[in-house]
Design a protein around this motif. Sequence first.
Motif, PDB file in Angstrom:
ATOM      1  N   UNK A   1       0.833  -1.214   0.000  1.00 10.75           N
ATOM      2  CA  UNK A   1       0.000   0.000   0.000  1.00 10.75           C
ATOM      3  C   UNK A   1       0.859   1.254   0.000  1.00 10.75           C
ATOM      4  N   UNK A   2       1.976   1.190   0.711  1.00  7.09           N
ATOM      5  CA  UNK A   2       2.879   2.343   0.741  1.00  7.09           C
ATOM      6  C   UNK A   2       3.484   2.600  -0.636  1.00  7.09           C
ATOM      7  N   UNK A   3       3.920   1.546  -1.298  1.00  3.03           N
ATOM      8  CA  UNK A   3       4.513   1.692  -2.634  1.00  3.03           C
ATOM      9  C   UNK A   3       3.472   2.222  -3.619  1.00  3.03           C
ATOM     10  N   UNK A   4       2.256   1.703  -3.502  1.00  5.37           N
ATOM     11  CA  UNK A   4       1.184   2.174  -4.385  1.00  5.37           C
ATOM     12  C   UNK A   4       0.895   3.660  -4.165  1.00  5.37           C
ATOM     13  N   UNK A   5       1.160   4.133  -2.940  1.00  6.43           N
ATOM     14  CA  UNK A   5       0.924   5.546  -2.622  1.00  6.43           C
ATOM     15  C   UNK A   5       2.110   6.436  -2.971  1.00  6.43           C
TER      16      UNK A   5
ATOM     17  N   UNK B   1       1.813  11.826   7.154  1.00  5.88           N
ATOM     18  CA  UNK B   1       0.471  11.366   7.530  1.00  5.88           C
ATOM     19  C   UNK B   1       0.097  10.038   6.893  1.00  5.88           C
ATOM     20  N   UNK B   2       1.045   9.359   6.248  1.00 14.45           N
ATOM     21  CA  UNK B   2       0.748   8.100   5.575  1.00 14.45           C
ATOM     22  C   UNK B   2       0.645   6.954   6.585  1.00 14.45           C
ATOM     23  N   UNK B   3      -0.038   5.918   6.178  1.00 11.36           N
ATOM     24  CA  UNK B   3      -0.216   4.735   7.032  1.00 11.36           C
ATOM     25  C   UNK B   3       1.116   4.141   7.446  1.00 11.36           C
ATOM     26  N   UNK B   4       2.055   4.046   6.525  1.00 13.55           N
ATOM     27  CA  UNK B   4       3.329   3.386   6.801  1.00 13.55           C
ATOM     28  C   UNK B   4       4.151   4.143   7.847  1.00 13.55           C
TER      29      UNK B   4
ATOM     30  N   UNK C   1      11.330  -0.415   7.569  1.00 19.23           N
ATOM     31  CA  UNK C   1      11.726   0.878   8.114  1.00 19.23           C
ATOM     32  C   UNK C   1      11.439   1.966   7.092  1.00 19.23           C
ATOM     33  N   UNK C   2      11.233   3.189   7.583  1.00 21.27           N
ATOM     34  CA  UNK C   2      11.030   4.325   6.681  1.00 21.27           C
ATOM     35  C   UNK C   2      12.101   5.371   6.943  1.00 21.27           C
ATOM     36  N   UNK C   3      12.372   6.212   5.939  1.00 25.38           N
ATOM     37  CA  UNK C   3      13.355   7.282   6.075  1.00 25.38           C
ATOM     38  C   UNK C   3      12.749   8.587   5.592  1.00 25.38           C
ATOM     39  N   UNK C   4      12.798   9.588   6.471  1.00 25.32           N
ATOM     40  CA  UNK C   4      12.387  10.952   6.138  1.00 25.32           C
ATOM     41  C   UNK C   4      13.531  11.894   6.494  1.00 25.32           C
TER      42      UNK C   4
END
Length: 487
Positions: free
Chosen positions: A346-350, A377-380, A390-393
């Motif tokens: 879902x994250x990739x699709x977004x 504000x994303x689900x991931x 993991x995510x990176x911002x």
Amino acid sequence: MSEHTITVAGVAVDTRHWIGGERVASAQTFPDVSPIDGSTIGEISRGTGMEAAAAVAAAKAAFPAWAATSRAERARILHAIADGVEKRIEELSIVETTDNGALLRSHRRGVMPRVAHNFRFFADGLLKLEHEDFETRGHTNHVSWDPAGPSVLITPWNAPLMLATWKVAPALAAGNTVILKPAEWTPLTASLLADIAAEAGLPAGVLNVVQGYGSEIGDALTSHPDVRRISFTGSVPTAKRIAESAAANLTPLSLELGGKSPLLVFADADLDLAVDLAVEQYDNAGQVCLAATRFLVEESVAEEFTRRFVEKAGQLTQGDPRGEATDIGPNIHPLQLEKIDGFVQRAVAAGARAVIGGHGKDGQYYAPTLLTAVAQDSEIVQEEVFGPVLTLQTFATEDEAVRLANDTRFGLAATLATGDPERAERVTAQLVAGTVWTNCFFVRDLQAPFGGSRHSGVGREGGTWSFDFYCDLKNTVTSPNGWNNHG
């Protein structure tokens, strides 16, 4: 060997409940499946309200004598349980690895020794538990910790025995009797703990172990009017249901729940150290509530940090957790793997980009994954995945870093990498978290309080905070006047 006994890597494990000092079978069973290869380890007694009622009745019957047992004797038995754990570290390690897929080397070297330490720490802490008497207008105040009563302890599957004994040890030390309900995906080492406790001389009914599904036995336990404490580690939705059940009886709760913890990396940090801390978040296949799953990296070093991270993560070995060289094992269950992949897809699709990973592997193994180009504000970013994702911002200023770090409904932990001690002091003071690590990760001491803020939990465990929860604190005020003269 009993028909209810299974053999796991040469270790005999009884699949029945342990109630009132006896093994009790249920009419129905449920399968226990190993995440390593998907094989069925055995059929486990599936408890219902009947077993819940029996376990609470046994705990209630055993409570007066255990509560009246001296502190010294309770401590002696807890040390004997620790001795029993240490004698069976190898057996406990291989059974737990088979059951939950965590690394065998970690169980041998760290987790199971910590299980024994849990008992020793609270045994010793019990003997030191005191508050200085104090005076009020000539009257003496004396604070005491009275055992509260039967306690229901509901524990998770990611570190089954260690997290169970983190609750069992202080509850028993406090003089409470216990009904332990392990996660249905990982019931085996709780059964072995019952054997070890009995061999150590723990009286019948003081520790009871019941197995089954939360909807069938968990609800019956948490709503029982004779239960005086409930401690739960797990998900927020389950915690809400438990709180609703406990509300009718005003049963005190301790809840250690999920996390979405940040790792803040400032430009002045030692980048090699920061990368080491970041890669460590894949521990236990990402199935760690404390994991810093959100990387927040200062813009000026983000590219270099990402390059080094990808290189370091690429050196990890994923495979059979029984192998000495394995760094990442399987995820616990096909349902969990499906959940993890759903978050990622879902994250990739977004619009997110998978720098590494982004897919499953053979069986219940999910590739270590890092996602970039994710919105705050994303689900991931907002929801706990509980897998190796993991995510990176990036951020431009210290204020922005703090804002992003605090911008979820959770508040369990946070990790900070910086070379500036003044910045560390400023930032940590502003972070909403029960535990903050600066230039380190997962350094834990049972003397420290542990728990979360916001939706990450209610209450604290560890040190005297555990005794405060499992006891009814009493203040006795005595007047200097009124004594009969017996001289």
